[in-house]
Design an enzyme around this catalytic site. Structure first.
Site, PDB file in Angstrom:
ATOM      1  N   ASP A 281       0.812  -1.226   0.000  1.00 23.52           N
ATOM      2  CA  ASP A 281       0.000   0.000   0.000  1.00 23.52           C
ATOM      3  C   ASP A 281       0.844   1.275   0.000  1.00 23.52           C
ATOM      4  O   ASP A 281       0.457   2.293   0.564  1.00 23.52           O
ATOM      5  CB  ASP A 281      -0.977   0.023   1.197  1.00 23.52           C
ATOM      6  CG  ASP A 281      -1.794  -1.244   1.263  1.00 23.52           C
ATOM      7  OD1 ASP A 281      -2.311  -1.653   0.212  1.00 23.52           O
ATOM      8  OD2 ASP A 281      -1.886  -1.837   2.350  1.00 23.52           O
TER       9      ASP A 281
ATOM     10  N   LYS B 168       2.099   2.083  -5.195  1.00 22.27           N
ATOM     11  CA  LYS B 168       2.807   1.608  -6.393  1.00 22.27           C
ATOM     12  C   LYS B 168       1.974   1.820  -7.650  1.00 22.27           C
ATOM     13  O   LYS B 168       2.501   2.123  -8.711  1.00 22.27           O
ATOM     14  CB  LYS B 168       3.134   0.108  -6.274  1.00 22.27           C
ATOM     15  CG  LYS B 168       4.114  -0.229  -5.176  1.00 22.27           C
ATOM     16  CD  LYS B 168       4.357  -1.720  -5.099  1.00 22.27           C
ATOM     17  CE  LYS B 168       3.164  -2.508  -4.646  1.00 22.27           C
ATOM     18  NZ  LYS B 168       2.758  -2.314  -3.257  1.00 22.27           N
TER      19      LYS B 168
ATOM     20  N   GLN C 251       2.114  -6.282  -3.093  1.00 14.97           N
ATOM     21  CA  GLN C 251       2.408  -6.213  -1.652  1.00 14.97           C
ATOM     22  C   GLN C 251       3.674  -5.392  -1.436  1.00 14.97           C
ATOM     23  O   GLN C 251       3.905  -4.449  -2.170  1.00 14.97           O
ATOM     24  CB  GLN C 251       2.521  -7.622  -1.039  1.00 14.97           C
ATOM     25  CG  GLN C 251       1.184  -8.346  -0.919  1.00 14.97           C
ATOM     26  CD  GLN C 251       0.774  -9.068  -2.186  1.00 14.97           C
ATOM     27  OE1 GLN C 251       1.552  -9.791  -2.760  1.00 14.97           O
ATOM     28  NE2 GLN C 251      -0.456  -8.885  -2.613  1.00 14.97           N
TER      29      GLN C 251
ATOM     30  N   GLY D 103      -4.451  -4.892  -5.071  1.00 21.03           N
ATOM     31  CA  GLY D 103      -5.545  -4.215  -5.761  1.00 21.03           C
ATOM     32  C   GLY D 103      -5.426  -2.721  -5.756  1.00 21.03           C
ATOM     33  O   GLY D 103      -4.881  -2.145  -4.826  1.00 21.03           O
ATOM     34  N   HIS D 104      -5.873  -2.118  -6.843  1.00 19.35           N
ATOM     35  CA  HIS D 104      -6.000  -0.680  -6.837  1.00 19.35           C
ATOM     36  C   HIS D 104      -7.101  -0.259  -7.790  1.00 19.35           C
ATOM     37  O   HIS D 104      -7.466  -0.976  -8.709  1.00 19.35           O
ATOM     38  CB  HIS D 104      -4.676   0.028  -7.164  1.00 19.35           C
ATOM     39  CG  HIS D 104      -3.850  -0.663  -8.182  1.00 19.35           C
ATOM     40  ND1 HIS D 104      -2.625  -1.205  -7.885  1.00 19.35           N
ATOM     41  CD2 HIS D 104      -4.074  -0.904  -9.470  1.00 19.35           C
ATOM     42  CE1 HIS D 104      -2.147  -1.762  -8.974  1.00 19.35           C
ATOM     43  NE2 HIS D 104      -2.996  -1.596  -9.958  1.00 19.35           N
TER      44      HIS D 104
HETATM   45  P1  IMP Z   1      -2.488 -12.931   2.200  1.00 18.54           P
HETATM   46  O1  IMP Z   1      -1.575 -12.418   1.142  1.00 18.54           O
HETATM   47  O2  IMP Z   1      -3.945 -12.738   1.889  1.00 18.54           O
HETATM   48  O3  IMP Z   1      -2.172 -14.346   2.586  1.00 18.54           O
HETATM   49  O4  IMP Z   1      -2.243 -12.056   3.529  1.00 18.54           O
HETATM   50  C1  IMP Z   1      -1.023 -12.125   4.247  1.00 18.54           C
HETATM   51  C2  IMP Z   1      -0.657 -10.751   4.814  1.00 18.54           C
HETATM   52  O5  IMP Z   1      -0.338  -9.876   3.738  1.00 18.54           O
HETATM   53  C3  IMP Z   1      -1.790 -10.062   5.577  1.00 18.54           C
HETATM   54  O6  IMP Z   1      -1.216  -9.276   6.601  1.00 18.54           O
HETATM   55  C4  IMP Z   1      -2.396  -9.139   4.539  1.00 18.54           C
HETATM   56  O7  IMP Z   1      -3.064  -8.043   5.125  1.00 18.54           O
HETATM   57  C5  IMP Z   1      -1.156  -8.718   3.789  1.00 18.54           C
HETATM   58  N1  IMP Z   1      -1.426  -8.296   2.411  1.00 18.54           N
HETATM   59  C6  IMP Z   1      -1.697  -9.076   1.348  1.00 18.54           C
HETATM   60  N2  IMP Z   1      -1.859  -8.346   0.238  1.00 18.54           N
HETATM   61  C7  IMP Z   1      -1.656  -7.065   0.597  1.00 18.54           C
HETATM   62  C8  IMP Z   1      -1.637  -5.828  -0.128  1.00 18.54           C
HETATM   63  O8  IMP Z   1      -1.836  -5.761  -1.347  1.00 18.54           O
HETATM   64  N3  IMP Z   1      -1.389  -4.705   0.615  1.00 18.54           N
HETATM   65  C9  IMP Z   1      -1.128  -4.750   1.946  1.00 18.54           C
HETATM   66  N4  IMP Z   1      -1.127  -5.875   2.658  1.00 18.54           N
HETATM   67  C10 IMP Z   1      -1.381  -7.027   1.988  1.00 18.54           C
END
Ligand code: IMP
Length: 443
Positions: free
Chosen positions: A13, A16, A223, A40-41
């Site tokens: 977040d 990007k 991420q 996502g955006h």
């Molecule tokens: P997962 O990727 O859904 O397995 O989540 C694992 C961790 O990554 C959690 O803390 C989510 O909140 C974080 N996370 C996953 N995708 C994003 C993103 O695009 N932005 C911020 N945090 C993310």
């Protein structure tokens, strides 16, 4: 030409999406290399808002090649919804959007497992996006995953039976409800296969041929660095390599063909989900940052945890990703503060440390060592000339550059593309080939 990786330097977040969109005019293609619809955006195009989670936002730039690499886990239903959204919005993607036939398929049983496991973890939950990302990567690593190319396999039913039966067995131990029969999954996959066929490709060949032909590619990490499976704040991480190294394994483009990396760093820190966050502000200042910065998740809507900038984290990210230059985002969110602390080190059991401790327990107990800078208390929104920045804001930027030992060449001071200051530092000039002028012109 230059092939460049763009990566988030914190916990995701960082903004990007805007920076990738801004830099698109300097590239011939945008490539995603890991993750799935946990990212996502929302992107605005011709007065329409598009919510993209899987497809690179470069798709809204006509003629740009967009590739989803083998390192991704793709939920076909989410992907097809995005395609429908693009088609309804008049965005042509035929012949320029490709999904790797080696990417893994994220099935509904993975999402069911993700939710049930999180429930079972109770207070220790990771705070995942509940999309099934972890279970899909786990199936891949356990070598029973289904790849997009397998959707056409004569053994599709057997492949699905393994996935569904294993998920079912674990769900039963977690007290979660039964899954639909395998035949339902087969039907679903056959329907997906028919629609996915035109976009599936051997993207490794495609990308390497594009590079051979002198094209410039932008590799977009989803991420952020601290959510990387190996280098992040394990186990509170995602299940893929979001750092720059993931761009090679996640696409099949060799490290020797990559020319550099741009790091996207938010002017303060946020994280969503559980896990250690040394500089977290749990008081009114954190709340103020959240409201001013509109820090709510784009995928799940969850409020993000907020804190001051942490240069221990940023220095670590710079080194791990080999960052050449930084795009600093959301500086304007700090416009209202009298003073702006920066976390530059941690105190761990009475000792000052300058590196991120590798273990979860140390990270949970460290205290931030803060250096407080003066606020500027005036709007920086839309400033395009560094000379127009208030002195205190310049001091803030100088301090970050000194800490990181790389230049900040892009400064974002608002959500719109035109609210971006671009400085032609040699690193940025090199990474945008001879097209930085085009980027500035289209800003
Ligand atoms: P997962 O990727 O859904 O397995 O989540 C694992 C961790 O990554 C959690 O803390 C989510 O909140 C974080 N996370 C996953 N995708 C994003 C993103 O695009 N932005 C911020 N945090 C993310």
């Amino acid at each position: 030409m230059a092939n460049v990786i763009i990566v988030g330097m914190q916990w995701g977040d960082e903004g990007k999406g805007k920076i990738v969109d801004l830099l698109c005019p300097a590239f011939d293609g945008v490539v995603r290399y890991q993750g799935g619809h946990n990212a996502g955006h929302t992107v605005k195009f011709r007065d329409r808002h598009f919510s993209l989670r899987l497809i690179p936002s470069g798709i809204l730039h006509p003629n740009l090649l967009c590739v989803m690499g083998n390192g991704m886990v793709v939920a076909p239903d989410a992907f097809l919804q995005e395609l429908d959204q693009l088609a309804a919005g008049g965005v042509a993607f035929d012949g320029r959007l490709f999904l790797s036939n080696r990417a893994h398929v994220l099935l509904p049983c993975h999402a069911a497992l993700d939710v049930a496991r999180e429930e079972a973890r109770g207070a220790n939950r990771i705070g995942t996006t509940s999309r099934g990302i972890g279970p899909a990567y786990e199936a891949k690593a356990s070598r029973y995953g289904l790849r997009t190319g397998d959707l056409f396999s004569p053994q599709l039913e057997e492949l699905l039976a393994v996935q569904v039966e294993r998920a079912q067995a674990e769900l039963a131990t977690l007290g979660a409800g039964p899954l639909p029969p395998v035949s339902d999954y087969v039907e679903l996959c056959r329907a997906w296969a028919a629609r996915l066929l035109p976009v599936l490709a051997d993207t490794e060949q495609l990308l390497n041929s594009a590079i051979d032909a002198g094209k410039s590619l932008l590799f977009e990490g989803a991420q952020g660095t601290l959510l990387d499976l190996d280098h992040g704040t394990y186990p509170y991480v995602t299940s893929s390599n979001s750092t720059a190294g993931g761009a090679c394994t996640g696409t099949g483009v060799a490290p020797t063909r990559i020319d550099g990396a741009i790091g996207v760093l938010k002017a303060y820190t946020t994280r969503v989900g559980g896990g250690p966050f040394p500089g977290e502000l749990t008081d009114a200042r954190g709340e103020f940052l959240r409201e001013r910065g509109n820090e709510f998740g784009t995928v799940t809507g969850r409020p993000r945890r907020c804190g001051w900038l942490d240069t221990v984290v940023a220095r670590y990210a710079r080194r791990l990703n080999g960052i050449d230059t930084v795009a600093l985002t959301k500086l304007d969110v700090l416009d209202a503060f009298d003073e702006i602390p920066i976390c530059t080190a941690y105190r761990l059991a009475g000792t000052v440390v300058h590196e991120l401790p590798p273990d979860r327990w140390s990270l949970e107990t460290v205290e931030p060592v803060l250096r407080t800078l003066k606020g500027w208390k005036t709007s920086t929104v839309g400033i395009l000339d560094p000379a127009d920045l208030p002195q205190a804001a310049r001091d803030y930027l100088d301090f970050i550059e000194q800490e990181l030992a790389v230049p900040i060449s892009i400064l974002s001071t608002g959500p719109r593309r035109e609210e971006t200051l671009i400085q032609p530092h040699p690193a940025l000039v090199r990474l945008t080939s001879d097209r930085l002028g085009k980027v500035i012109e289209q800003r």
